[in-house]
Design an enzyme around this catalytic site. Structure first.
Site, short mmCIF file in Angstrom:
data_model
loop_
_atom_site.label_atom_id
_atom_site.label_comp_id
_atom_site.label_asym_id
_atom_site.label_seq_id
_atom_site.Cartn_x
_atom_site.Cartn_y
_atom_site.Cartn_z
N ASP A 165 0.84 -1.19 0.00
CA ASP A 165 0.00 0.00 0.00
C ASP A 165 0.88 1.25 0.00
O ASP A 165 1.91 1.29 0.68
CB ASP A 165 -0.88 -0.02 1.26
N GLU A 173 1.72 -0.50 -5.04
CA GLU A 173 0.79 0.55 -5.42
C GLU A 173 1.56 1.83 -5.69
O GLU A 173 1.87 2.58 -4.77
CB GLU A 173 -0.25 0.78 -4.32
C1 LM2 Z 1 -3.56 4.20 -0.48
N1 LM2 Z 1 -2.93 4.60 -1.52
O1 LM2 Z 1 -1.70 5.12 -1.55
C2 LM2 Z 1 -4.80 3.39 -0.38
O2 LM2 Z 1 -5.08 2.64 -1.53
C3 LM2 Z 1 -5.89 4.31 0.06
O3 LM2 Z 1 -7.12 3.66 0.09
C4 LM2 Z 1 -5.50 4.84 1.44
O4 LM2 Z 1 -6.34 5.91 1.82
C5 LM2 Z 1 -4.08 5.39 1.44
N2 LM2 Z 1 -3.16 4.69 0.63
C6 LM2 Z 1 -3.50 5.33 2.82
O5 LM2 Z 1 -3.27 3.98 3.18
C7 LM2 Z 1 -7.53 5.55 2.53
C8 LM2 Z 1 -8.65 6.53 2.20
C9 LM2 Z 1 -8.44 7.86 2.91
C10 LM2 Z 1 -8.25 7.64 4.40
C11 LM2 Z 1 -7.01 6.74 4.55
C12 LM2 Z 1 -6.69 6.43 5.99
O6 LM2 Z 1 -8.69 6.72 0.79
O7 LM2 Z 1 -9.62 8.68 2.71
O8 LM2 Z 1 -8.04 8.87 5.06
O9 LM2 Z 1 -7.26 5.47 3.91
O10 LM2 Z 1 -7.75 5.80 6.63
C13 LM2 Z 1 -8.87 9.12 6.21
C14 LM2 Z 1 -9.75 10.34 5.97
C15 LM2 Z 1 -8.86 11.58 5.80
C16 LM2 Z 1 -7.95 11.76 7.01
C17 LM2 Z 1 -7.16 10.46 7.23
C18 LM2 Z 1 -6.31 10.51 8.48
O11 LM2 Z 1 -10.54 10.12 4.80
O12 LM2 Z 1 -9.73 12.73 5.65
O13 LM2 Z 1 -7.01 12.80 6.73
O14 LM2 Z 1 -8.06 9.35 7.37
O15 LM2 Z 1 -7.08 10.65 9.64
C19 LM2 Z 1 -6.95 13.86 7.68
#
Ligand code: LM2
Ligand code: CA
Length: 491
Positions: free
Chosen positions: A194, A224
């Site tokens: 990831d 990725e």
């Molecule tokens: C990836 N790509 O590089 C994953 O395929 C993707 O799904 C992941 O993001 C990312 N790496 C980090 O592993 C997902 C999602 C985000 C989410 C993060 C963390 O797309 O929206 O972020 O996981 O759970 C969330 C909140 C965001 C916040 C963050 C930290 O949406 O608003 O940022 O948590 O609290 C302040």
């Protein structure tokens, strides 16, 4: 000695997003093994931040991307014992497990409770343990402009506020390697790395070499690294890692296919490396993934099950076309319009946030093919997709396209030498024609419309005459596919 039996290779895998370990074990035995899938990509199995509501959604899927430790004791998908049982049962039916390895960062936020009920704080993860020295300092955030101009910040600053590990430190590399070696010793066969784009090739190469060096059999690695033209970090910077054997997720694959399905699929005739894709031997192909299907990971247009029959046809194309190692997406249902956009919703859940799995309740068939929110979609059980895995396996030995035909618009057909032939009709009228195939004369089962059970085809039969000609009729927005491992009357 009568010689050895020919075994059919397994050449496609599936991502069972947010499935529980107990359910994946059953799915391997009931469906994935028999259909010839090579492997399952599972959601991150380690202890993670527990988020009851995030970005307005209950129990968001992305809590799995906020590690709290490398313990397998309890993630949303289950316990370590359940994980081990799953790996063993899947391996026993020829299906490997690939783990989504979240190693670039730990959680976001300043503290909370984990999936296993343990506390953690900012730069403080006592169950690894990691402290402030184990993170990139001083803390910085990746800005939009950094992607074009500053690889160092893409690697060393925080992605979405996620605490960025100092992956250059021998201590951090050792903790990550211990985690991955533990998984491999359990029997895990591969790793999706990831956010690999956010780990420098030097750091990631050191981690991969450390893990490979401690194992008798090297796991399969796929990274990725989301490609975008003009950016400072590009996939080819990672090609040499792990003795040059690593793959990368090819994000241009699904966006290119989507653009042709929005236009003319006849233009897919030349699809492949010449379109700017990674070399076929390096690329993991996919129509959609868990991020792209819901507008995460930088967005872009990708097809999803919301496209209905056209999505099936795109997967039929992917599984028939000789490029890369295909990954099938398997989802739970989500809304994608207006205020109902479920971009963060987690999987179907019980009131305590635990996952309500498709195999819950002692059923004999899983609760799949339900496209209403709260249901499991299970694209990997759509017959065209499931049976095209067998097509890809049967045709693997002939890595070329021949007997291409198209109508200049949205009807195409092509062969894979003497192993298989496929017709895709993305038009609103029936296609009926005599096609030149490369197949030996005989009676074949059109596996798009039926399964071969005990040698009997449940769908249309296609007769190939000597010389390879075959009359094939394909309904609007449908396909037909025949291959040498699905002959009628064979056993
Ligand atoms: C990836 N790509 O590089 C994953 O395929 C993707 O799904 C992941 O993001 C990312 N790496 C980090 O592993 C997902 C999602 C985000 C989410 C993060 C963390 O797309 O929206 O972020 O996981 O759970 C969330 C909140 C965001 C916040 C963050 C930290 O949406 O608003 O940022 O948590 O609290 C302040
Ligand atoms: Ca990083």
């Amino acid at each position: 000695c009568a010689g050895h039996a020919q075994t059919t290779p397994r050449t496609a895998f599936v991502h069972l997003l947010e499935w529980k370990w107990t359910d994946i074990a059953k799915e391997c035995e009931a469906h994935l093994g028999p259909k010839g899938f090579a492997a399952v990509q599972v959601s991150p199995p380690n202890e993670h931040n527990w988020v009851s509501v995030g970005d307005g959604a209950p129990f968001p899927w992305w809590m799995r991307y906020q590690p709290v430790s490398y313990s397998l004791d309890r993630s949303r998908s289950g316990t370590r014992a359940e994980f081990v049982n799953m790996v063993q049962r899947c391996n026993a039916v020829g299906v490997g497990i690939y783990v989504d390895a979240v190693i670039n960062h730990m959680s976001g936020g300043n503290g909370g409770t984990s999936s296993a009920g343990n506390g953690w704080g900012h730069h403080s993860y006592p169950r690894v343990p990691y402290g402030s020295n184990d993170f990139h300092q001083p803390v910085c955030g990746i800005g939009d402009a950094d992607y074009r101009s500053d690889a160092g910040r893409v690697w060393g600053c925080e992605l979405s506020g996620l605490q960025d590990l100092n992956t250059g430190s021998p201590y951090v590399q050792g903790k990550i390697a211990d985690y991955l070696v533990d998984l491999a010793n359990i029997g895990v066969k591969g790793f999706r790395v990831d956010a690999a784009k956010h780990i420098s090739p030097g750091d990631l190469g050191a981690i991969i070499s450390a893990v490979n060096g401690r194992l008798a059999t090297k796991p399969y690695w796929y990274l990725e690294v989301i490609q975008a033209d003009g950016e400072a970090v590009q996939p080819n910077q990672y090609f040499g890692l792990g003795d040059g054997l690593v793959n990368v997720l090819e994000f241009k694959y699904g966006s290119s296919v989507a653009s042709k399905f929005s236009g003319r699929i006849s233009e897919l005739k030349t699809f492949g490396e010449s379109w700017g894709l990674s070399p076929s031997s390096k690329g993991v192909a996919f129509i959609d993934n868990h991020d792209k299907q819901r507008g995460h990971g930088g967005g872009g247009t990708y097809m999803t099950y919301h496209w209905g029959a056209q999505y099936d046809l795109a997967n039929v194309f992917m599984l028939a076309w000789p490029y890369g190692y295909p990954q099938v997406m398997s989802s739970y249902a989500f809304n994608n319009s207006g205020t109902l956009y479920d971009s963060s919703y987690g999987p179907p859940y019980n009131s305590d946030g635990s996952t309500k799995g498709p195999w819950d309740g002692g059923v004999t068939t899983p609760a799949c093919l339900n496209q209403t929110r709260g249901g499991w979609v299970c694209e990997h059980r759509f017959r065209p997709i499931a049976n095209m895995v067998g097509f890809r396996n049967a045709t693997a030995a002939n890595w070329t396209v021949n007997n291409w035909w198209d109508n200049g618009n949205n009807q195409i057909a092509f062969g894979r030498g003497d192993k298989g032939f496929v017709v895709i009709n993305k038009e609103a009228s029936t296609l009926s024609r005599s096609f030149q195939t490369g197949l030996p004369a005989g009676q074949y089962c059109d596996v798009i419309g039926g399964d071969v059970v005990n040698g009997v085809c449940g769908g249309n039969l296609v007769t190939v005459a000597s010389g390879g000609m075959a009359n094939i009729t394909v309904a609007a927005f449908s396909a037909a596919a025949i291959h040498v491992n699905a002959k009628s009357g064979s056993t």
